[in-house]
Scaffold this motif. Structure first.
Motif, mmCIF file in Angstrom:
data_model
loop_
_atom_site.group_PDB
_atom_site.id
_atom_site.type_symbol
_atom_site.label_atom_id
_atom_site.label_comp_id
_atom_site.label_asym_id
_atom_site.label_seq_id
_atom_site.Cartn_x
_atom_site.Cartn_y
_atom_site.Cartn_z
ATOM 1 N N THR A 153 1.062 -1.220 0.011
ATOM 2 C CA THR A 153 0.316 -0.440 -0.006
ATOM 3 C C THR A 153 0.733 1.357 0.317
ATOM 4 O OG1 THR A 153 0.198 -0.364 2.181
ATOM 5 C CG2 THR A 153 -2.066 -0.996 0.929
ATOM 6 N N HIS A 154 0.717 2.516 -0.252
ATOM 7 C CA HIS A 154 0.862 3.595 -0.347
ATOM 8 C C HIS A 154 0.907 4.365 0.422
ATOM 9 C CE1 HIS A 154 -1.470 6.548 -1.590
ATOM 10 N NE2 HIS A 154 -1.795 5.955 -2.358
ATOM 11 N N CYS A 155 1.675 5.180 1.299
ATOM 12 C CA CYS A 155 1.930 5.686 2.656
ATOM 13 C C CYS A 155 1.340 7.310 2.871
ATOM 14 C CB CYS A 155 3.267 5.697 2.961
ATOM 15 S SG CYS A 155 4.230 7.184 2.658
ATOM 16 N N SER A 156 1.030 7.107 3.753
ATOM 17 C CA SER A 156 0.384 8.918 4.126
ATOM 18 C C SER A 156 1.520 10.187 3.372
ATOM 19 C CB SER A 156 0.479 8.406 5.309
ATOM 20 O OG SER A 156 -0.532 8.197 6.112
ATOM 21 N N PHE A 157 2.620 9.802 3.922
ATOM 22 C CA PHE A 157 3.890 10.458 3.348
ATOM 23 C C PHE A 157 3.684 10.873 1.968
ATOM 24 C CE2 PHE A 157 7.773 11.811 1.314
ATOM 25 C CZ PHE A 157 7.907 12.900 2.431
ATOM 26 N N ARG A 158 3.521 9.942 0.797
ATOM 27 C CA ARG A 158 3.160 9.884 -0.320
ATOM 28 C C ARG A 158 2.285 10.652 -0.612
ATOM 29 N NH1 ARG A 158 2.990 4.873 -4.435
ATOM 30 N NH2 ARG A 158 1.858 5.638 -6.050
ATOM 31 N N VAL B 240 8.144 34.179 11.993
ATOM 32 C CA VAL B 240 8.096 33.871 10.427
ATOM 33 C C VAL B 240 6.506 34.515 9.766
ATOM 34 C CG1 VAL B 240 6.989 31.478 9.302
ATOM 35 C CG2 VAL B 240 9.145 31.076 11.309
ATOM 36 N N LYS B 241 6.852 35.005 9.318
ATOM 37 C CA LYS B 241 4.882 35.397 8.601
ATOM 38 C C LYS B 241 4.431 34.874 7.371
ATOM 39 C CE LYS B 241 7.779 40.137 6.611
ATOM 40 N NZ LYS B 241 9.039 39.878 6.896
ATOM 41 N N ALA B 242 4.822 33.237 7.623
ATOM 42 C CA ALA B 242 3.593 32.322 6.859
ATOM 43 C C ALA B 242 3.362 31.688 8.495
ATOM 44 C CB ALA B 242 4.882 31.562 5.462
ATOM 45 N N LYS B 243 2.118 31.842 7.630
ATOM 46 C CA LYS B 243 1.508 30.633 8.632
ATOM 47 C C LYS B 243 1.751 29.138 8.568
ATOM 48 C CE LYS B 243 -2.954 32.996 8.204
ATOM 49 N NZ LYS B 243 -3.277 34.095 7.176
ATOM 50 N N LEU B 244 2.313 28.330 9.889
ATOM 51 C CA LEU B 244 3.012 27.692 9.730
ATOM 52 C C LEU B 244 1.767 26.447 10.572
ATOM 53 C CD1 LEU B 244 6.041 28.054 11.828
ATOM 54 C CD2 LEU B 244 6.088 27.903 9.022
ATOM 55 N N LEU B 245 2.408 25.105 9.640
ATOM 56 C CA LEU B 245 1.520 23.841 10.002
ATOM 57 C C LEU B 245 1.946 22.905 9.407
ATOM 58 C CD1 LEU B 245 -2.214 24.579 8.051
ATOM 59 C CD2 LEU B 245 -1.250 25.072 10.383
ATOM 60 N N VAL B 246 1.815 22.179 11.113
ATOM 61 C CA VAL B 246 2.227 20.427 10.838
ATOM 62 C C VAL B 246 1.479 19.250 10.648
ATOM 63 C CG1 VAL B 246 3.977 19.004 12.219
ATOM 64 C CG2 VAL B 246 4.586 22.050 13.076
ATOM 65 N N ILE B 247 2.076 18.395 9.201
ATOM 66 C CA ILE B 247 1.114 17.629 9.467
ATOM 67 C C ILE B 247 1.899 16.397 9.304
ATOM 68 C CG2 ILE B 247 0.400 16.309 7.411
ATOM 69 C CD1 ILE B 247 -0.050 19.202 6.456
ATOM 70 N N HIS B 248 1.584 15.468 10.021
ATOM 71 C CA HIS B 248 2.192 13.702 10.771
ATOM 72 C C HIS B 248 1.529 13.276 9.376
ATOM 73 C CE1 HIS B 248 3.998 15.966 14.704
ATOM 74 N NE2 HIS B 248 2.436 16.214 14.490
ATOM 75 N N THR B 249 2.893 12.314 9.131
ATOM 76 C CA THR B 249 2.385 11.203 7.808
ATOM 77 C C THR B 249 3.381 9.736 8.655
ATOM 78 O OG1 THR B 249 3.853 11.389 6.643
ATOM 79 C CG2 THR B 249 2.120 12.789 6.644
ATOM 80 N N GLU B 250 3.157 9.931 10.001
ATOM 81 C CA GLU B 250 3.310 8.188 10.436
ATOM 82 C C GLU B 250 2.832 7.259 9.548
ATOM 83 O OE1 GLU B 250 1.356 10.323 11.798
ATOM 84 O OE2 GLU B 250 -0.451 9.414 12.971
ATOM 85 N N GLU C 194 -1.645 0.247 7.860
ATOM 86 C CA GLU C 194 -1.649 -0.405 6.234
ATOM 87 C C GLU C 194 -1.808 0.718 5.066
ATOM 88 O OE1 GLU C 194 -1.898 -4.257 5.700
ATOM 89 O OE2 GLU C 194 -2.478 -4.230 7.868
ATOM 90 N N GLU C 195 -2.331 2.036 5.661
ATOM 91 C CA GLU C 195 -2.987 2.712 4.543
ATOM 92 C C GLU C 195 -3.293 4.603 5.065
ATOM 93 O OE1 GLU C 195 -7.795 1.817 3.863
ATOM 94 O OE2 GLU C 195 -7.450 1.809 6.269
ATOM 95 N N ALA C 196 -3.208 5.127 3.559
ATOM 96 C CA ALA C 196 -2.257 6.696 4.176
ATOM 97 C C ALA C 196 -3.534 7.114 4.857
ATOM 98 C CB ALA C 196 -2.543 6.725 2.531
ATOM 99 N N THR C 197 -4.584 6.947 5.082
ATOM 100 C CA THR C 197 -5.500 7.592 5.300
ATOM 101 C C THR C 197 -5.279 8.632 6.806
ATOM 102 O OG1 THR C 197 -6.885 5.647 4.956
ATOM 103 C CG2 THR C 197 -8.260 7.512 6.927
ATOM 104 N N PRO C 198 -4.389 7.917 7.748
ATOM 105 C CA PRO C 198 -3.901 9.034 9.270
ATOM 106 C C PRO C 198 -3.959 10.119 8.152
ATOM 107 C CG PRO C 198 -3.897 6.569 9.077
ATOM 108 C CD PRO C 198 -3.825 6.976 8.598
ATOM 109 N N GLY C 199 -2.640 10.003 7.184
ATOM 110 C CA GLY C 199 -2.048 11.220 6.977
ATOM 111 C C GLY C 199 -3.165 11.944 6.148
ATOM 112 N N ILE C 200 -4.176 11.185 4.964
ATOM 113 C CA ILE C 200 -5.039 12.210 4.726
ATOM 114 C C ILE C 200 -5.708 13.408 5.112
ATOM 115 C CG2 ILE C 200 -6.394 12.786 2.422
ATOM 116 C CD1 ILE C 200 -4.776 9.323 2.074
#
Lengths: 445, 422
Positions: free
Chosen positions: A38-43, A147-157, A162-168
């Motif tokens: 399966t392809h990963c969350s990060f991808r 930092v002028k830009a708004k910053l958002l952290v996304i975790h993609t463990e 086994e799916e990409a679901t949590p990251g998405i």
């Protein structure tokens, strides 16, 4: 012949009749040694962030992930749905594992802010940092004020599922942090789960626009951070896939934005219901448009039936309601030998029931392992494979590939017609490929 | 700076290991990591001439519990399955970043399960933290050449080609031309280490009489074979007419063969046309500037040819990796190259392009993307995500390479006639 599948080549308990499926969830694995898997969350996340305008994404990870992410986007740039080049990369090295990544990440964010001036910067982790457990939220909080830009952290463990679901889901949920309360504009919507740069040219978006419904955001497509901030001014969210549901629920809870969850249908009857539900929720009249477009689709189905009836197919997992797609194929006389699926969702159950009530009970098999899938296809020998699969391998098995990838970003009757048209029209070059592979398999060359 | 944008993140040793092993028949690769990594690799094989790791590369499908508990059950099960279903001679266990960070002992696993496994198990434990892909390719070479045995027979006119791996740019055509030239000499190829070989062929490498090293990464292997079996080696690729004749003569001398003048004459009649024969009288080309961005063996060969035969030494050469042999910059400078960049960032290449303003660039897809304003762009290096080189009739090396590349250059320049205005 088909019954022997379950007794041969290790297919026991892995290849089920649809009627024997116990319920929603992951299908059983077909092998211990997997390819491609399966392809990963990060991808999935790296590929989706490119759709957000005025934003950059800083991908933090080992070279394994970063190199592949860059290549994927480079290859995508050669397609009909290219993505902007807004990915930035910072390699996570062994020294960072030992001594911490914090300082390099902070310096890099400051550098990006100075050089690229993004309105929004996503900071995306991979599973490696998640395992090491460095606290990136704290790092980001330290520099947020300068930092002028708004910053958002996304975790993609990718180890928790086994799916990409949590990251998405994390990606969608991160948008919530940008949102501000706004006065609700009547007859305005956000479309959640629309994944194409051409979102506003889709049948759904155009139809809503023609009825005076303002599409404020197509998320994650074609929206800027400011658009996302103002998403709360929509009267309603139209949620097209399961990944966007947590965001919709959060918006309803915090901003009282109502939502309608309606995964993409394929069969004209389902599309009619889908549009009627949307029209009802938005208090608009789509009956004339539905009647006209449904008639066209049914005419196309009749033509497809005359060409394709009696042929058999394997169907792979697609965007939206795959079992509704199976129903469409069955109604034009195509016999469905097998459906390759990975996860069955709770809302697939209704479509499964309909399919079974039509007397259609295909095999169902997890399709993420090429060798096992090919072994199964070799036994079933369907005439056509509908969906994405290596055309050469299929042709070598005597199976005609039919890609419906353009339908992935289409909705409504247009999507149905696109699928039918792909089924009726052989792909360019297919005859030559089948001819060549046939000769090779006969040992003629 | 560490941040990458217009260039590409350099692939790590993990990739080098995969690419170094993928051309070996009877060997399968099992990486111990999450399936996501393996799935992602479909992309990176695909951009190398539309290859696929299907049937060659597998993932153990590691999950959260395996990480937390440091469990090896999945990799053990996967080894058992591959051994039973595919019967490979070798199963290579390759670590990913996560395996490496949690300190899972692949050699410990191997010593436990080797007695129960028909295939020989070998480990590659660095997981992408031991350097760039060149380090991984050398690691795979080092491990594999260890299989070579005392030969059962000695083949007097047989050679091993050492260096090409599945990521080598233009390897299909270049190998076809090298094999053709060897045939003209009366020599034969024993094996191509590692892009087109098998475990048994590696075991029998020492039955050949000479090693031809086509890439600096293969020098260590050639040296190992020299020390163990006394096998001589020659390093370099045949570029241009002079380079091709020299290369063939070197091989002939080593194997006790003779390169007939008639053979050379026939080759040159077919493939020896110079730029002067292909350009028109009114096409002024001696002012043309170029930039080469390729690995050192291609860079040395191409730069020498361009200087010696086209009369157009490249203005600058960018080497994406530090050469594994000494004095490469000095050699390039002696050829007339005024600027040599080693492991340059994309911004450095951009600066070089802005100052040199070349008419021609040879490089990877990313180099060519950066070189927006350069009229003639010729793919000549990995990665080449937008370029296919599967057909075996487009060599850069040898006599046919001389013909093909000279013709390509002239045609490409003709498509941009503004370059002839000095």
């Amino acid at each position: 012949m088909i019954e022997s599948i379950s007794n041969d080549a290790g297919f026991n308990e892995k290849c089920l009749r649809l009627s024997n499926l116990s319920g929603p969830g992951l299908m059983p694995k077909t092998a211990c040694a997997q390819y491609p898997g399966t392809h990963c969350s990060f991808r999935a996340v790296a590929g989706s962030l490119t759709l957000i305008k005025n934003a950059y994404a800083l991908l933090l990870g080992p070279a394994i992930c970063l190199y592949n992410a860059k290549l994927s986007m480079s290859v995508r740039s050669l397609t009909s749905d290219p993505r902007p080049n807004n990915l930035l990369f910072l390699e996570y090295t062994q020294d960072d594992v030992i001594f911490g990544f914090r300082n390099r990440v902070m310096q890099t964010i400051l550098e990006i802010d100075r050089i690229y001036h993004p309105e929004l910067l996503f900071v995306v982790t991979t599973c490696l940092q998640e395992i090491v457990g460095e606290d990136f939220e704290a790092t980001i909080d330290e520099i947020r004020s300068i930092v002028k830009a708004k910053l958002l952290v996304i975790h993609t463990e990718n180890f928790t599922s086994e799916e990409a679901t949590p990251g998405i889901e994390n990606l969608f949920s991160s948008f919530f942090d940008l949102m501000q309360p706004e006065t609700v504009v009547p007859k305005s919507v956000n479309i959640l789960g629309l994944w194409t740069y051409h979102a506003r040219e889709t049948e759904l978006a155009l139809l809503l626009k023609s009825k005076g419904v303002e599409v404020r955001n197509a998320i994650p497509s074609f929206c800027t951070p400011s658009d996302l901030a103002g998403a709360t001014g929509a009267q309603m969210n139209i949620v097209l896939d399961q990944y966007a549901l947590p965001l919709a629920k959060k918006m309803r809870e915090c901003f009282s934005t109502d939502y309608i969850y309606c995964r993409k249908p394929y069969h004209p009857d389902s599309i009619e219901i889908w549009y009627r539900d949307l029209a009802g929720a938005l208090d608009i009249d789509l009956s004339e448009e539905i009647r006209r477009m449904k008639t066209e689709s049914l005419e196309m189905m009749a033509r497809a039936r005359s060409l394709l009836s009696g042929r058999s197919c394997a169907l792979t997992w697609n965007t939206g309601r795959t079992f509704d797609l199976a129903r469409l194929l069955s109604e034009i006389g195509i016999k469905i030998d097998v459906i390759l699926a990975q996860t069955i969702l709770p809302d697939d159950q209704e479509d499964i029931r309909k399919l079974l009530s039509m007397g259609v009970d295909p095999w169902i098999f997890r399709g993420d392992n090429s060798l096992q899938t090919e072994a199964l296809l070799c036994r079933l020998k369907p005439d056509i494979f509908v969906g994405g699969q290596d055309p050469q391998s299929l042709a070598r098995l005597g199976i005609e590939p039919c890609s419906i990838s353009l339908s992935h970003s289409m909705f409504g009757f247009g999507c149905c017609k696109e699928v039918l048209s792909r089924l009726c029209r052989r792909a360019p070059g297919i005859e030559a490929l089948m001819y060549k592979e046939d000769l090779i398999s006969q040992g003629a060359v | 700076m560490d941040l990458k944008h217009s260039g590409f993140p350099v692939p790590s040793d993990y990739f080098g290991v995969l690419w170094g092993l993928s051309g070996i028949k009877d060997l399968v690769i099992l990486e111990h990591g999450s399936p996501g990594t393996c799935s992602y690799n479909a992309f990176n094989y695909r951009i190398m001439n539309r290859q696929s790791p299907k049937g060659k590369l597998f993932s153990s499908g590691m999950d959260q519990d395996d990480v937390v508990m440091g469990r090896a059950d999945k990799v053990v099960e996967a080894v058992r399955e591959l051994d039973h279903n595919l019967h490979p001679r070798i199963i290579a266990l390759v670590a990913t970043g996560v395996t490496s960070v949690i300190g899972l002992d692949l050699d410990g696993i191997i010593s436990e399960i080797q007695p129960l496994t028909h295939a020989r198990l070998v480990s590659f434990p660095h997981g992408g933290f031991a350097g760039d892909y060149n380090q991984g390719i050398m690691e795979s070479f080092r491990t594999m050449v260890d299989l070579a045995k005392e030969p059962a027979e000695h083949k007097p006119f047989s050679v091993n080609i050492i260096g090409p791996t599945i990521d080598s740019f233009n390897n299909v055509s270049d190998l076809a031309e090298i094999e053709r030239m060897l045939e003209l000499l009366g020599a034969e190829v024993n094996t191509v280490f590692t892009s087109r070989t098998a475990v048994e062929e590696i075991e029998q490498m020492a039955s050949a009489s000479l090693n031809l090293v086509t890439r600096d990464l293969g020098l260590e292997t050639a040296q190992i074979l020299k020390e163990r079996f006394g096998m001589p080696y020659i390093h370099g690729l045949p570029f241009g007419v002079h380079g091709s004749v020299r290369w063939m003569n070197d091989i002939a001398d080593n194997l006790g063969l003779r390169l007939e003048k008639r053979t050379i004459a026939q080759e040159l009649l077919k493939y020896g046309y110079s730029v002067l024969e292909l350009f028109g009288f009114m096409q002024n080309f001696d002012h043309l500037r170029s930039l080469l961005s390729c690995p050192c063996d291609y860079a040395l060969g191409l730069a020498g040819w361009m200087a010696e035969e086209w009369g157009l030494p490249p203005s600058a050469v960018a080497l994406p990796a530090r050469p594994q042999m000494p004095h490469v910059p000095e050699k390039l400078e002696r050829m007339g190259v005024s600027k040599v960049l080693i492991e340059p960032e994309s911004l450095t290449i951009e600066d070089a392009l802005n100052s040199i303003k070349p008419h021609v660039i040879f490089g990877s897809s990313y180099d060519l993307q950066i070189a927006r304003n350069v009229p003639v762009k010729i793919h000549a290096a990995f990665p080449a995500f937008d370029y296919i080189y599967r057909f075996d009739g487009t060599p850069f090396v040898g006599f046919r390479g001389h013909a093909y590349l000279t013709q390509t250059l002239v045609n490409s320049l003709n498509a941009h006639p503004e370059v002839f205005l000095s």
